[in-house]
Design an enzyme around this catalytic site. Sequence first.
Site, PDB file in Angstrom:
ATOM      1  N   ASP A 123     -48.110-109.611  40.720  1.00 38.62           N
ATOM      2  CA  ASP A 123     -48.952-110.018  39.623  1.00 38.62           C
ATOM      3  C   ASP A 123     -48.016-110.943  38.719  1.00 38.62           C
ATOM      4  OD1 ASP A 123     -50.227-108.585  37.959  1.00 38.62           O
ATOM      5  OD2 ASP A 123     -49.734-107.151  37.495  1.00 38.62           O
ATOM      6  N   GLU A 174     -42.189-109.469  36.646  1.00 39.25           N
ATOM      7  CA  GLU A 174     -43.250-109.761  37.183  1.00 39.25           C
ATOM      8  C   GLU A 174     -44.323-110.412  36.486  1.00 39.25           C
ATOM      9  OE1 GLU A 174     -45.537-105.482  37.493  1.00 39.25           O
ATOM     10  OE2 GLU A 174     -44.191-105.289  36.606  1.00 39.25           O
ATOM     11  N   HIS A 214     -58.168 -87.636  51.847  1.00 37.23           N
ATOM     12  CA  HIS A 214     -57.114 -87.109  52.794  1.00 37.23           C
ATOM     13  C   HIS A 214     -58.174 -86.858  53.948  1.00 37.23           C
ATOM     14  CE1 HIS A 214     -55.390 -85.529  48.466  1.00 37.23           C
ATOM     15  NE2 HIS A 214     -54.888 -86.101  49.306  1.00 37.23           N
ATOM     16  N   CYS A 273     -41.682-105.590  45.715  1.00 36.61           N
ATOM     17  CA  CYS A 273     -41.996-104.354  46.201  1.00 36.61           C
ATOM     18  C   CYS A 273     -43.813-104.925  46.216  1.00 36.61           C
ATOM     19  CB  CYS A 273     -42.181-103.194  44.305  1.00 36.61           C
ATOM     20  SG  CYS A 273     -42.546-103.432  43.094  1.00 36.61           S
TER      21      CYS A 273
END
Length: 556
Positions: free
Chosen positions: A453, A429, A187, A500
Amino acid sequence: MIRIYGKGASKGITEGTLYFFRRSEPLIEKKYAPDSEAELARFEAARQLAMQQLSALYHKVLEQVSEGTAALFEAYRMMLEDDDYIQTVRENIFTGICAEAAVQETYRTFERRFSLIDNDYMNARIADIKDVSDRVLRILCGVQPKEIVMEEPVILAAEDLSPSELAQLDPNCILGVVTAGGEMYSHTAILARTMGVPAIVRAGKRLTDLYEGKYVMMDGQTGELAIEPDGLTTRRLKKKQAKERAMKELMDRLKGKPDVTVDGQTMHVYCNISSPDDLDAVVANDGAGIGLFRSEFLYLQERTFPTEEQQFRAYRAVAERMNGKRVIIRTADIGADKQVGYFRLDKEPNPAMGMRAIRIGLSRPEIFKTQLRALYRASAYGKIAILFPMIASLWEVQEVKRQCKAVQAELTAEGIPFNPDTELGIMLETPAAVLMSDQLAREVDFFSVGTNDLTQFTLAIDRQSYTLARFFDAHHPSVLRMIHLAAENAHCAGIWLGICGELAADISLTETFLALGVDELSVSPPSVLPLRSAIRSTTIGEKRDQILKSLWNPTA
């Protein structure tokens, strides 16, 4: 000149005087304490004060940085309300140790627990628990946080730096941050990126306070720190800095512009995110929506299955922040390289092809149903779409839809609002899914191609194998042909197709994706504007036939 290399955590080139931050470490003088009730009262008082401090920090960051970044400190405050954390401290105190030692031992317990999960995101969360625990520990030990007073802007160096320490600094006085330790997914690194501060982590033991007051130049992209740089290094970094500024000005002019080619073909550019913490970057880079929200972060950060309420709050927060833009949330893609102990999955010789993703959901419906309920509840607060990973067969989609209908019926009976028209999509995938995409397209509202994938399974190459890296070719014609086939089948059924996987951000393929009929690309937030630039500078109509011919008939 001395050159030190770490890992780039927040891009940008900057220069200035190096200033070392030295924190006051709490010292536990007496470990054992006979009066456990008194120690519990001390812990409770320290916990309450720490929560007040975090609330004040939340409001400061809300005013100076952004709402999304400020939410981190609200999450920290909630950690101090976590029953598991409080109970662990209580149990440690009642073994006869003082409150300070109990808090310290509680942190170590959580550190051991999370370090068993081989995941960068979870390793970075260890630092969050340390930040919260250290705050309580300092209060118990009466150690005041060291204030950083700077007369002029500096490049801040430290062994490590917590988000709380960075957030309390005047942003106008910080030119850059470099730490010996730290993680690029922490963070602190996220906060530096949000603040637009160049940052380097994991610079190692060579970063010492012997260089205090030295003039340095740093590159937050490559991780290079040059101490008293020579003329050649200075000219090189200055030249790169000028190019970055020119590119930023160009990219800023693209904000608010449509993702449309010169000849009018639209290609939506969405963002991939792993948690609500990433939303600031989505907004800053003008993402048109969320193309992939990896919901497994909720499972990776917990020691047991996240509740429906926990999931609902996270999904709702993202939907509301995106203010009507599409948010595609992928159901938990657990398994393969994302192992979670409490799932108690059997050890498999090839987990990438084993029990993972939707296979877990369909095999353990109690887990799947909890997530579906949270997703549908959140759909009442924004434009949520649900994405199911690792689909290979028609029956899997039909069973998923049956379970969605059952959840909708439950929510209706309970009077809980949801959007009955929530879009459902599947990830392509596997070659099986692509070859069945004509039938699958009739069952869903959209396709999302996971090229990582898909390439792995098409080429029969483990994408995590370093020794096979030169054989792993995501540009392979077979992969591109599969994307084209899936896009054709999607459009015939009246649905859209996006990508994506990492390949989506590859600008060398943008023209090819436009020619193949891809409707949407989902990338990391910093890739949005460069991709928009590539789309808007392309005239695809005159090239489409040539690209398709070279793909399907290269010898003609």
